[in-house]
Design a protein around this motif. Structure first.
Motif, short mmCIF file in Angstrom:
data_model
loop_
_atom_site.label_atom_id
_atom_site.label_comp_id
_atom_site.label_asym_id
_atom_site.label_seq_id
_atom_site.Cartn_x
_atom_site.Cartn_y
_atom_site.Cartn_z
N THR A 181 0.85 -1.19 0.00
CA THR A 181 0.00 0.00 0.00
C THR A 181 0.88 1.23 0.00
N SER A 222 -1.56 -6.76 8.27
CA SER A 222 -2.35 -5.53 8.34
C SER A 222 -2.54 -5.15 9.80
N ASN A 226 -5.21 -2.99 10.37
CA ASN A 226 -6.54 -2.41 10.26
C ASN A 226 -7.56 -3.53 10.10
N GLN A 279 -4.30 -0.17 5.70
CA GLN A 279 -5.40 -0.15 4.75
C GLN A 279 -6.55 -1.06 5.21
N GLN A 298 -2.82 5.18 2.34
CA GLN A 298 -4.10 4.69 2.82
C GLN A 298 -5.25 5.46 2.15
#
Length: 795
Positions: free
Chosen positions: A712, A761, A763, A746, A715
């Motif tokens: 990523t 991740s 998130n 992300q 974001q």
């Protein structure tokens, strides 16, 4: 000057003047002093090395001997010359009365010649007699005629006598000192290559009344630095003005009149002589010489060839889809100490380079004003069946006075043997597909061999058993395990190691794919690391790796007994974790040995005795689930796209996934990972609809994302339909080739299928998730994938 005298009283006579008488007496005294000095200095040299000093004095004795009537014509050996210098004037026929000047020996009668017993070594000087020049010369030359030294022996029993042809004989009758003689002999002159009075190459002057001073060479350095060449050498005339003319010779060439400084290359010997402008009164000087040779520079060579080279660096072709590997640039042999050698001496007239590569001698062309080096390419053809290729080189001096040859350098350019990556094995529609793993370069003409039930094995780059893969393989009806390896091209075994074995459990051909992602919220084929919670059912093929507390099975309370959490490996160590749900929510382990001692909080009712179960088939079920999801991902990735991603006008930081649908009501997108997740300026992604497409007509959204690595860049937010749980359940993000997915901060909306990827991740994931390995610090929300239309397309 001419003198006229009468030998009989009856003839008309001319008396000597006082000046003439004194001049003659002074001249005879000088000659006598020279003779005595010669004898003394031959015996005891003091100012130079003994050989050079002896040669210098012997040459002076030769000059004195010739000046007083001696004759060396036809004398060629050093011994014969020395014997001539020992002779005295004969007393027969009143010859001694007629002879004016020195009548005795020119050197000590005990002087003897010592010949070299063997050829002189380099750096050891010897002397040769040059019959043409009638003088000895010192050099480092070799040969049987070399004189090693002059020494004393026993005195001869009798001194030899000879006639000497004097220029002004004395009176035989004794009445006068000299008989009158009108004419005098003509004398030889310096022979030059310029405008001297007599052409030729040698000096043969005869004695008169005085000796000219020897000219001086400047500088008289023995070994100036190479960078100082060409030297500017001047010759100084120490004689009175207008009495002599200087001449010089370079390396034995014809003499030239000296008019100014001489530019001297290295290794040059300069001879200089002062030629009398009044031969009746002044002799030509003896020859002086100086060798100008620098301290030789030892040549040093190096190269840019690698110690090892890979198949691709040596020009081997890579298979389509492999990362690009450029062949090596041409290698070169260089002069390592070029910075220490002025460019003007970097010429093939001073040194040359001998070299060879792979047994083939290299061609060294002429060069000047800088050594350009030798260029060659390291290619596969040079190796043949060998695992290394020999390289050798050295610099050979052409001018030893300037350079010493370099040492011989020999090295071997070996092979950097690469290990091939194991093949990727996928199943779809009851077929098995094998493909190289292009995360590293794969050679063109690679081979994949496979077996059902056993490893094809490796026999030095060849399979022991197995079938060469050419197209998808139908699975056997009862299913089974397929094993496969990648092998190097035939004839290239030196360059590669066979890959490790890859395997996959293939389900029976009649077994359809299940909607695993509708049943389980998170499916991980290997290890799970989570710090928060996973809602719904969780399947973990191997271990729980976080030692801190976390929650599994939250927001799912089955009406009957159900394995809500399945772990095929260890529960790990550390703080207690929570199994949520109700008393029907069970934790299934492979066996009691996987339990360990870690505490479990059984939230929602019941206890470990009622909620912990064991299932030894978990590993096999994991392989079946993995094979089917891999096959489904591969099959879905082949469906052609029918929808496009649009960037709204004037809004470069937004993307709209504009849906069109097929006959099943599925919108299909094909997106490069770098164009969406890797975009640095992206802020918002939403769902839109093409003209004529209603929201109700969209039964599913399939987003195929290409790329091995998903990173990523910035974001961004999923907005619109992405934020609606109803739409999240029918959106599938398919990553069929991803190996690494670093999603950073992300958030993901919709189901994610990445069967080969290690996902990271911090998130939330709002939708079902299936991957190889998972590390997550956000929450995985329970939104079961429900698009049967997309599942049917993956069968």
């Amino acid at each position: 000057m001419h003198f006229r005298f009468c030998s009989r009283p009856s003839l008309r006579k001319r008396a000597f003047s006082l000046f003439e008488t004194l001049f003659v007496v002074a001249a005879l005294s000088c000659l006598t002093a020279v003779s005595l000095t010669v004898v003394r200095q031959v015996i005891s040299p003091t100012a130079d090395t003994k050989l050079r000093a002896d040669v210098r004095q012997i040459n002076r004795a030769i000059a004195t001997y010739r000046a007083h009537g001696g004759n060396l014509s036809g004398v060629t050996t050093p011994e014969a010359v020395v014997e001539k210098l020992k002779t005295v004037v004969t007393d027969e026929g009143d010859k001694d009365k007629e002879t004016v000047g020195l009548k005795g020996s020119m050197i000590d009668p005990r002087v003897q010649v010592v010949r070299a017993n063997e050829e002189p070594r380099k750096g050891k000087e010897g002397a040769r007699y040059d019959a043409k020049k009638q003088q000895f010369e010192v050099s480092e030359e070799t040969g049987a005629d070399v004189v090693e030294s002059f020494t004393f022996g026993e005195p001869p029993a009798e001194v030899a006598k000879e006639d000497r042809n004097v220029m002004l004989p004395g009176s035989k009758d004794g009445g006068w000192i000299w008989d009158y003689r009108e004419s005098r002999r003509s004398r030889g002159r310096l022979k030059t290559g310029s405008t001297a009075d007599v052409a030729g190459t040698e000096f043969a002057g005869e004695t008169t009344q005085a000796t000219a001073l020897v000219p001086v060479l400047n500088p008289s350095l023995s070994a100036p630095a190479l960078a100082s060449y060409p030297l500017s050498v001047t010759i100084t005339n120490p004689n009175p003005a207008n009495t002599t003319q200087l001449y010089y010779s370079l390396n034995g060439a014809a003499y030239q009149a000296y008019t100014g400084a001489v530019s001297t290359p290295p290794g040059t010997t300069i001879r200089a002589i002062a030629v009398s402008l009044d031969p009746d009164r002044l002799l030509d000087s003896a020859t002086t010489q100086q060798a100008y040779a620098p301290t030789p520079v030892t040549l040093s060579m190096t190269d840019t060839a690698p110690s090892v080279v890979s198949y691709f660096e040596a020009g081997g072709a890579a298979a389509s889809g492999s990362p690009a590997v450029s062949p090596l640039a041409a290698s070169a042999i260089r002069l390592a100490n070029a910075a220490d050698i002025p460019a003007r001496f970097q010429a093939s007239s001073y040194f040359q380079v001998e070299w060879s590569f792979a047994g083939i001698p290299g061609a060294s062309s002429a060069f000047s004003n800088g050594y350009p080096g030798e260029s060659f390419s390291v290619t596969r053809n040079a190796y043949g069946a060998n695992s290394g290729v020999a390289l050798s080189y050295r610099a050979i001096t052409i001018s030893p006075s300037v350079f010493n040859s370099s040492a011989l350098v020999s090295k071997t350019v070996g092979i950097n043997r690469l290990t091939l990556s194991a093949p990727k094995v996928t199943t779809a529609s009851s077929q098995v597909t094998l493909a190289p793993d292009f995360s590293s370069a794969i050679p063109a003409s690679y081979r994949i061999y496979y077996n059902f039930g056993s490893d094809p094995g490796d026999n030095q780059g060849e399979p022991v058993t197995g079938t060469l893969y050419s197209s998808p393989v139908a699975a056997p009806s009862p299913g089974g395990t397929l094993y496969a390896r990648v092998y190097p091209p035939s004839g290239s075994k030196l360059w590669f190691n066979t890959s490790t074995v890859a395997s996959v459990v293939v389900p029976p051909a009649s077994t359809p794919s299940d909607n695993y992602m509708g049943n389980y919220n998170v499916i991980v084929f290997t290890d799970l690391y989570t710090t928060t919670a996973i809602e719904g059912k969780t399947w973990v093929g191997d271990d729980l790796t976080n030692s801190n507390s976390f929650s599994l099975g939250r927001n799912y309370s089955p009406s009957g007994n159900e394995n809500v959490v399945v772990v095929g490996g260890s529960l790990g160590n550390g703080n207690a974790f929570q199994v949520e749900g109700n008393g029907n929510s069970r934790l299934a382990l492979k066996g009691s040995s996987s339990r360990g001692t870690r505490s479990i909080n059984w939230n929602g009712g019941g206890n470990e005795s009622s909620r912990l179960v064991y299932d030894s088939t978990i590993p096999a079920k994991t392989l079946t689930m993995q094979a089917q999801l891999q096959a489904m991902s591969a099959e879905l990735s082949t469906v052609p796209a029918n929808s496009t991603v649009v960037t709204p006008f004037g809004q470069s930081n937004k993307r709209v996934l504009t849906c069109s649908v097929n006959s099943s009501g599925v919108a299909i997108f094909n997106i490069a990972a770098s164009s969406l997740f890797g975009a640095s300026n992206l802020a918002e992604v939403s769902i839109g609809f093409a003209s004529g497409v209603s929201e109700s007509s969209v039964k599913g959204i399939l987003i195929n994302v290409t790329g091995y690595i998903v990173l990523t860049g910035n974001q961004f937010n999923f907005t619109g339909k992405f934020a609606d749980d109803t739409w999240r359940k029918k959106i599938l993000w398919n990553f069929p080739a991803a190996i690494i997915m670093n999603m950073a901060a992300q958030r993901m909306d919709g189901a994610v299928l990445a069967p080969y990827a290690a996902v990271t991740s911090n998130n939330d994931f709002k939708g079902s998730l299936a991957c190889r390995q998972l590390t997550i610090q956000g929450t995985c929300f329970r939104l079961p994938f429900s698009s049967s239309e997309i599942i049917a397309m993956g069968q």
